[in-house]
Design an enzyme around this catalytic site. Structure first.
Site, PDB file in Angstrom:
ATOM      1  N   TYR A   1      36.745  33.043  30.898  1.00  0.00           N
ATOM      2  CA  TYR A   1      37.829  33.742  30.163  1.00  0.00           C
ATOM      3  C   TYR A   1      37.586  33.828  28.651  1.00  0.00           C
ATOM      4  O   TYR A   1      36.626  33.292  28.148  1.00  0.00           O
ATOM      5  CB  TYR A   1      39.208  33.227  30.535  1.00  0.00           C
ATOM      6  CG  TYR A   1      39.624  31.805  30.245  1.00  0.00           C
ATOM      7  CD1 TYR A   1      38.929  30.951  29.410  1.00  0.00           C
ATOM      8  CD2 TYR A   1      40.794  31.318  30.837  1.00  0.00           C
ATOM      9  CE1 TYR A   1      39.385  29.671  29.172  1.00  0.00           C
ATOM     10  CE2 TYR A   1      41.245  30.027  30.601  1.00  0.00           C
ATOM     11  CZ  TYR A   1      40.538  29.220  29.764  1.00  0.00           C
ATOM     12  OH  TYR A   1      40.989  27.954  29.521  1.00  0.00           O
ATOM     13  N   GLU A   2      38.472  34.563  27.984  1.00  0.00           N
ATOM     14  CA  GLU A   2      38.311  34.873  26.546  1.00  0.00           C
ATOM     15  C   GLU A   2      36.992  35.587  26.282  1.00  0.00           C
ATOM     16  O   GLU A   2      36.362  35.370  25.241  1.00  0.00           O
ATOM     17  CB  GLU A   2      38.383  33.604  25.686  1.00  0.00           C
ATOM     18  CG  GLU A   2      39.641  32.797  25.831  1.00  0.00           C
ATOM     19  CD  GLU A   2      40.866  33.494  25.284  1.00  0.00           C
ATOM     20  OE1 GLU A   2      40.733  34.446  24.496  1.00  0.00           O
ATOM     21  OE2 GLU A   2      41.978  33.091  25.662  1.00  0.00           O
ATOM     22  N   GLY A   3      36.593  36.463  27.191  1.00  0.00           N
ATOM     23  CA  GLY A   3      35.291  37.118  27.083  1.00  0.00           C
ATOM     24  C   GLY A   3      34.266  36.262  27.801  1.00  0.00           C
ATOM     25  O   GLY A   3      33.986  35.140  27.357  1.00  0.00           O
TER      26      GLY A   3
END
Lengths: 589, 589
Positions: free
Chosen positions: A439-441
């Site tokens: 997550y978060e890229g």
């Protein structure tokens, strides 16, 4: 699961012996007012107490119990509410918050350490306060004073939480594809309509209100990522006197069933003409969100380290307790020995230790760049630190979580069969940590950000500045650890040569960047961890705590001997280039 | 989860184009009677049908539902019983079993492929029949004719299952520490008393009876591993007429809650004076069990591949379906493209593909050695194959599962956020696959077995024979793929040099073996996968299926360019030696 023991000693060593934080703080008027060595130490001690005794004990049960959804309401596991109240009342959510709105104004170097303890104690739980603090960063940087006054004090106080609503079913990495709409009302607010998925903490029972930061598109906005705006959309509308009004037209449609972080709610959030407030300018929402994203990305790296540190502590305890087989060094005694006598068990533990302590140093170094960029009065110094922070953020996110996951897997391996059994908690750390690479890229996206935006688009300038810094440090201290520091210089030279080579090839074929990206990020990460270990070894020579000093120097030598050589293969893999990835047609897969 | 598609084409290519199995089978009187090309192909097709349509559809639900324990009885997930009946009635449990007792007498090369399909369809489910087949190997090799007649026909027929009862709470890797007791009765049977943990399939509802192979100690037996005996202990005693008698004095005390393979029961088994029958000689039980263990270890490697193949298939499908962002090659079209256009997604998929196909070839090669050792009429040939099989077994177990796990993680990464959500099934494969690195001897133990027993105690002789075989092959075909085959020769030379170096250092410090072990096993594995790829590339030039031929050659080139270079760093890590692992005192950790 074994109890969590916050690594306060190592944190103090990093702050004051390695990075001389007290000198930096004292030299800055704003920071000097809020923080000194004694305050920092007291904060670390208190954070250790809370995370060890209040938060960590819930983590095993939270994994089994998980969050539950019932008719739009989400219930967190047993003990979370009480623990969250302790976090809120201790002022921990606003630790690095703006003092003008009730935050404590602490530097990121310190709050990053608190975050690590939170994540080590319970990664799933840590997200509620962690994302709230992140949302505050974005609001504080871009929202109007009125919005700040309305929302920040309660968020810092922990009575309201925050969430980030970016992803939609068809739009994850590619946010330009989002469909959520915003329509302006006459009084200046907006009506937000659309559906978001994978929203961490989108709904829960820990706080009175939840403040959603939502990406949406205005009618007629430019296509793609240049037409996205950012809105504050509270769960409960806030009256002018600050009291809570009606429930906004939004709700949690369902929660996901995940591999790990079961204590964290991951929500489908439906907005049905919910009232929202613009943050920053129209169509500039992605930039506003990215202010938060960079802090979040460092936070995700910290999560990877937190889980990995917990895994190391458990594995070390098990390796000392568990008696099985005999070491090859002393076989006179026929009794089975602690498995820590076996070379391969030591190898696993030392890999974990060297990578965890390297990661903690690196996270602190990155946080220091963010602090300098934020607090320095010298705009040149601030800008240089800002650029360095930008360069290092994807490494802090992706390399630290990749190493953290590998370490969690290694920590599970030390346990043998028991590592696969839920009650021991080691496998939970593997499952919890796994999300940090996604997550978060995703870490692949981070790698592309590093090599594409942060290196190639910058013509390698900031990377060069950093390379010079490392080489200067190595030359200054060469006499102290000649083998390791010369190895470090060679490693930086290798990294620089690879950078030049890839950028050159990319000028005629842009795919070269993507083809090199992940191995390049790892190569960069290993070199920088080498820099961190060099700094720690040099600092360790002069500390009074001889046990810590010895351990640091031994572990640093281990890092250079056994881990840094990984860069040799990475270089060769990168050199194989992009063509090799594109010979396969889809039907050849 | 996406549907499973058995890789029958690749299996046929390996059997008949790469390893010329039909020539081998026809040249051997015993095998020629049972198997030919057409029969083998029919068996692969039928196995594909059963695993794809009967077994794979249960796997996602089985993970969620799991096995349940109630008052000593274990219930398997919905659909397992019906699926197991299909497996039993198809004769699949006895596929490689002794025809004298109702087995089908098929070579391991073929049964290994059936096992891969079983594991790809559902790893947890595959263990019930897989361990039964393994138990039969041990019984057939060591038990008396009477015991064989009593137990093997029903086990091959799938009406009775088998289990291996080795581990005790304080005795995992170190089986010399077991405490389970065996006392001889007047009529020749034994009473077995003790408690075993981590017993896969120790209790379940799939078969009428369960035949436990139990390690125990006789009174006055020598200490440690030289005093262990092996017993058959049936759940239900068997009457002289073959009907089932009373429930034996044994029971399942509880089941473990695990990270994965939720459909497989992992039992605490309590024996309270249960009636057992000696297999082989007293105090020679460990050797008898190891006959099974070697087959089991290859089976575990196959499990790692099965999960990884499933993960690859899912990831490939997702990478084609999912549209996000634009590739850097063609940007004229503004619409989002399949993520398979992105270099890093291709890198992940190609890593998986190259490692899976390399693993499948390697498993088949190892199985072929076991077949030659078992069936060859030439005792010299048989012995050479036996030694090679012994050398390669720890690599098949540990390297294939380490690569399988990494590939499962990569397949999850391709899915981005969806990879973390249970319903997609990708994270299940990571959890399921993880056990393969741990059980049947952890991968660290396998690495020590390789470098210690199979290389050092053999003075590197078998390893040398193998090195010569690879170099001979490379030289014979150098003109066809000069770059790759010269790289292979250099890789073998590097491996041989490392072997000589480690053995030399180990002669003065035995810890050097353990210190090098895991990296050495990986180095060995990458070189052998290179050998497999060379064999596949050479064979691919002459196959009629042009699509398969092209794909193989491209993927082989990818392996040599992008994966094999990993050995350069492994060499450096090994060279750092044992001392670096022993500078830390326990308090320095």
């Amino acid at each position: 699961m074994s109890k969590y023991s916050a690594p306060v000693n190592d944190m103090n060593f990093l702050l004051f012996d390695v990075f001389k934080a007290d000198q930096f703080w004292q030299s800055n008027a704003t920071l000097a007012e809020n923080i000194d060595r004694e305050t920092a130490n007291a904060i670390l001690q208190e954070s250790a107490k809370v995370t060890e005794s209040v938060i960590a004990p819930n983590s095993r049960n939270a994994d089994e119990e998980g969050v539950t959804w019932n008719d739009g309401l989400v219930t967190t596991p047993k003990g979370f509410k009480e623990a969250y109240n302790v976090v809120a009342e201790g002022g921990w959510v606003g630790l690095a918050g703006d003092p003008e709105y009730g935050g404590m104004g602490m530097p990121k170097m310190l709050s990053a350490m608190h975050e690590e303890m939170m994540c080590g104690a319970d990664l799933g739980f840590s997200l509620y306060s962690g994302l709230t603090a992140g949302a505050c960063v974005s609001i504080n940087a871009h929202a109007s004073d009125q919005l700040k006054e309305t929302f920040l004090p309660n968020m810092y106080a922990g009575t309201w939480a925050g969430s980030m609503c970016l992803t939609e079913a068809h739009a994850g990495t590619d946010l330009g594809l989002i469909k959520t709409k915003a329509e302006k009302n006459e009084e200046g607010s907006y009506n937000i309509t659309g559906s978001k998925i994978f929203i961490t903490g989108g709904e829960h029972d820990l706080t009175e209100n939840i403040i959603h930061l939502v990406l949406a598109k205005l009618p007629g906005a430019p296509e793609g990522s240049r037409g996205i705006s950012l809105f504050i959309v509270p769960k409960y509308n806030v009256n002018e006197d600050g009291t809570l009004g009606e429930h906004n037209a939004l709700g949690c449609g369902s929660i996901e069933h995940k591999m790990g972080i079961h204590g964290s709610s991951t929500c489908v959030m439906n907005f049905d003409g919910a009232k929202g407030y613009l943050v920053g300018e129209e169509n500039k929402g992605l930039a506003c969100m990215f202010t938060m994203m960079n802090y979040e990305r460092l936070f995700v790296g910290i999560q990877g380290l937190g889980a990995s540190e917990r895994s190391y502590q458990n594995a070390l305890e098990y390796a000392i307790d568990r008696k099985q087989g005999k070491g090859s060094v002393k076989t006179a005694d026929k009794k089975p020995e602690s498995i820590i006598v076996h070379p391969d068990v030591r190898r696993m533990l030392l890999n974990m230790k060297a990578l965890n302590e390297g990661a903690r140093a690196f996270n602190t170094y990155v946080a220091m760049q963010l602090d300098i960029a934020k607090f320095s009065d010298d705009s040149e110094v601030a800008k240089a630190a800002y650029l360095k922070g930008q360069l290092l953020t994807p490494i802090a996110k992706a390399f630290v979580t990749d190493m953290g996951f590998d370490s969690c897997v290694a920590g599970q391996q030390v346990f043998g069969g028991h590592g696969y059994i839920r009650e021991w908690g080691q496998e939970q750390l593997v499952r919890d940590c796994r999300i940090t690479q996604i997550y978060e890229g995703t870490n692949g996206v981070q790698a592309l950000d590093l090599i594409g935006r942060k290196v190639a688009m910058d013509n390698g300038n900031t990377a060069n500045v950093l390379a010079k810094e490392v080489i200067q440090f190595a030359k200054d201290h060469e006499a102290e650890f000649p083998d390791e520091l010369n190895q470090l210089i060679a490693a930086v030279d290798l990294l620089s040569a690879v950078t030049v080579d890839v950028l050159k090839k990319a000028s005629s074929n842009p795919s070269e960047l993507g083809a090199a990206s992940v191995e390049y990020l790892h190569l960069f990460g290993y070199v920088l961890f080498g820099y961190m270990w060099a700094k720690m070894m040099v600092a360790a020579k002069n500390v009074e705590d001889k046990a810590l000093s010895q351990s640091k120097i031994k572990t640093g030598k281990y890092y250079f001997a056994r881990i840094l050589p990984k860069i040799m293969s990475l270089k060769l893999q990168i050199e194989s280039g992009a063509d090799m990835l594109f010979t396969h047609n889809v039907e050849d897969f």
